[in-house]
Design a protein around this motif. Structure first.
Motif, mmCIF file in Angstrom:
data_model
loop_
_atom_site.group_PDB
_atom_site.id
_atom_site.type_symbol
_atom_site.label_atom_id
_atom_site.label_comp_id
_atom_site.label_asym_id
_atom_site.label_seq_id
_atom_site.Cartn_x
_atom_site.Cartn_y
_atom_site.Cartn_z
ATOM 1 N N LEU A 1 44.108 40.390 40.511
ATOM 2 C CA LEU A 1 43.398 41.336 39.648
ATOM 3 C C LEU A 1 43.817 42.767 39.985
ATOM 4 O O LEU A 1 43.938 43.611 39.094
ATOM 5 C CB LEU A 1 41.889 41.168 39.801
ATOM 6 N N ASP A 2 44.062 43.015 41.264
ATOM 7 C CA ASP A 2 44.485 44.355 41.686
ATOM 8 C C ASP A 2 45.974 44.583 41.445
ATOM 9 O O ASP A 2 46.378 45.622 40.902
ATOM 10 C CB ASP A 2 44.172 44.559 43.173
ATOM 11 N N PHE A 3 46.813 43.619 41.841
ATOM 12 C CA PHE A 3 48.264 43.818 41.803
ATOM 13 C C PHE A 3 48.856 43.510 40.425
ATOM 14 O O PHE A 3 49.596 44.322 39.865
ATOM 15 C CB PHE A 3 48.934 42.949 42.862
ATOM 16 N N THR A 4 48.536 42.352 39.871
ATOM 17 C CA THR A 4 49.136 41.940 38.596
ATOM 18 C C THR A 4 48.530 42.693 37.419
ATOM 19 O O THR A 4 49.233 43.063 36.479
ATOM 20 C CB THR A 4 48.953 40.422 38.391
ATOM 21 N N PHE A 5 47.214 42.967 37.481
ATOM 22 C CA PHE A 5 46.534 43.611 36.355
ATOM 23 C C PHE A 5 46.128 45.057 36.636
ATOM 24 O O PHE A 5 45.531 45.706 35.774
ATOM 25 C CB PHE A 5 45.288 42.790 35.963
ATOM 26 N N ARG A 6 46.424 45.551 37.830
ATOM 27 C CA ARG A 6 46.133 46.947 38.185
ATOM 28 C C ARG A 6 44.678 47.310 37.880
ATOM 29 O O ARG A 6 44.391 48.379 37.341
ATOM 30 C CB ARG A 6 47.072 47.895 37.431
ATOM 31 N N GLN A 7 43.782 46.437 38.248
ATOM 32 C CA GLN A 7 42.379 46.632 37.877
ATOM 33 C C GLN A 7 41.746 47.843 38.568
ATOM 34 O O GLN A 7 40.882 48.506 38.008
ATOM 35 C CB GLN A 7 41.584 45.356 38.206
ATOM 36 N N ASP A 8 42.190 48.118 39.785
ATOM 37 C CA ASP A 8 41.628 49.260 40.514
ATOM 38 C C ASP A 8 41.957 50.590 39.848
ATOM 39 O O ASP A 8 41.262 51.588 40.053
ATOM 40 C CB ASP A 8 42.136 49.275 41.959
ATOM 41 N N TRP B 1 39.898 31.364 51.454
ATOM 42 C CA TRP B 1 40.640 32.608 51.220
ATOM 43 C C TRP B 1 41.374 32.603 49.899
ATOM 44 O O TRP B 1 41.981 33.609 49.519
ATOM 45 C CB TRP B 1 41.591 32.863 52.390
ATOM 46 N N SER B 2 41.300 31.502 49.142
ATOM 47 C CA SER B 2 41.917 31.469 47.809
ATOM 48 C C SER B 2 41.302 32.514 46.884
ATOM 49 O O SER B 2 41.979 33.059 46.015
ATOM 50 C CB SER B 2 41.766 30.077 47.190
ATOM 51 N N VAL B 3 40.016 32.790 47.062
ATOM 52 C CA VAL B 3 39.364 33.768 46.187
ATOM 53 C C VAL B 3 39.983 35.144 46.376
ATOM 54 O O VAL B 3 40.038 35.948 45.436
ATOM 55 C CB VAL B 3 37.833 33.804 46.429
ATOM 56 N N GLU B 4 40.490 35.416 47.581
ATOM 57 C CA GLU B 4 41.166 36.687 47.831
ATOM 58 C C GLU B 4 42.631 36.629 47.392
ATOM 59 O O GLU B 4 43.115 37.514 46.687
ATOM 60 C CB GLU B 4 41.093 37.047 49.323
ATOM 61 N N ASN B 5 43.326 35.561 47.805
ATOM 62 C CA ASN B 5 44.773 35.482 47.584
ATOM 63 C C ASN B 5 45.142 35.158 46.139
ATOM 64 O O ASN B 5 46.168 35.638 45.636
ATOM 65 C CB ASN B 5 45.376 34.412 48.503
ATOM 66 N N LYS B 6 44.332 34.322 45.481
ATOM 67 C CA LYS B 6 44.688 33.844 44.143
ATOM 68 C C LYS B 6 43.905 34.517 43.027
ATOM 69 O O LYS B 6 44.248 34.343 41.857
ATOM 70 C CB LYS B 6 44.492 32.326 44.062
ATOM 71 N N LEU B 7 42.861 35.260 43.384
ATOM 72 C CA LEU B 7 42.060 35.929 42.351
ATOM 73 C C LEU B 7 42.039 37.439 42.552
ATOM 74 O O LEU B 7 42.628 38.187 41.779
ATOM 75 C CB LEU B 7 40.632 35.364 42.324
ATOM 76 N N HIS B 8 41.367 37.904 43.585
ATOM 77 C CA HIS B 8 41.171 39.342 43.774
ATOM 78 C C HIS B 8 42.493 40.096 43.922
ATOM 79 O O HIS B 8 42.652 41.187 43.364
ATOM 80 C CB HIS B 8 40.292 39.598 45.001
ATOM 81 N N TRP B 9 43.436 39.519 44.673
ATOM 82 C CA TRP B 9 44.722 40.197 44.870
ATOM 83 C C TRP B 9 45.452 40.357 43.542
ATOM 84 O O TRP B 9 46.016 41.416 43.254
ATOM 85 C CB TRP B 9 45.581 39.414 45.859
#
Length: 255
Positions: A188-195, A178-186
């Protein structure tokens, strides 16, 4: 933009990305991206969608190991594992250490108490289609019990693995997936507002995402120095980039 990312828990960063073609899914992308990373000596995990015989075979061919879930996309296999891991069998695995291993972890999460029970067994010869799943050495189950406000819910997840009996490695592989979700994807969405990115050129969008992943790796390494959230660190550095950049690189070199 639909991208398949490979995250390394050891390195703490995204080591490869592959663009998923339109009107497709990530299943055919897995073998291609496995060729681009160091699989040998590592344990590969992924979501249940990618648990396909060809993908399993690719991992073994590249001299890696796997701990991967079985769900209803492999309906026959899933139902067989569900029948096998009944209450009687779970009790046998708990008490018998010959071909079986068991581990229990209890965690508090907000107002909930979550209990994880990991079961692993080398008793796999009963499965009729074993030879078509390359390198398989053990079956596993995770029983997750959530207690909140005097209510209890139980979830069961089934796994296959190329690992011999090793409950610590087996359970760590499942949790660290689940690191790929918690430490990467999340992030990218929250810190970098990628969405919220409005870039329409897909090549530019992919390049921007690669830059974000690189910066995320740098910020993650710098987090102990600033002791703040990655979003706040990013904002702090942006105020006077020319002044803080040499300081940041010096810290990274020393660490």
């Amino acid at each position: 933009l639909n991208v398949l990312n490979v995250y390394s828990n050891n390195l703490g960063l995204c080591v490869a990305s592959g663009k998923i073609e339109d009107k497709s899914n990530e299943i055919p992308t897995i073998p291609k991206i496995l060729d681009r990373i160091c699989v040998k000596g590592n344990i590969i995990t992924w979501d249940a969608l990618n648990t396909q015989k060809n993908n399993i075979e690719k991992v073994i061919y590249l001299k890696g190991d796997y701990v991967v879930p079985i769900k209803l996309n492999q309906e026959s296999f899933y139902n067989d594992l569900k029948l096998y891991f009944d209450e009687k069998q779970l009790e046998i695995i708990k008490t018998s250490g010959t071909k079986n291993a068991y581990k229990k972890q209890i965690e508090k999460s907000h107002s909930s108490i979550i209990t994880y029970e990991y079961y692993q067994t080398e008793d796999i010869n009963w499965y009729y289609d074993l030879k078509n799943w390359k390198g398989i050495k053990s079956f596993g189950l995770v029983k997750k019990t959530i207690e909140k406000n005097k209510e209890k819910t139980i979830e069961f997840r089934y796994y296959i693995s190329s690992l011999y009996l090793d409950i610590e490695t087996f359970s760590n592989a499942i949790r660290q997936h689940w690191s790929v979700e918690n430490k990467l994807h999340w992030h990218l969405d929250f810190t970098f507002r990628q969405d919220g990115n409005t870039t329409t050129n897909k090549k530019a969008l992919l390049n921007l995402e690669i830059i974000h992943k690189f910066v995320l790796a740098v910020l993650s390494r710098a987090k102990p120095k600033y002791n703040k959230s990655l979003k706040i660190i990013r904002k702090h550095l942006s105020y006077n980039f020319e002044e803080f950049l040499p300081e940041l690189f010096c810290f990274l070199m020393l660490s």
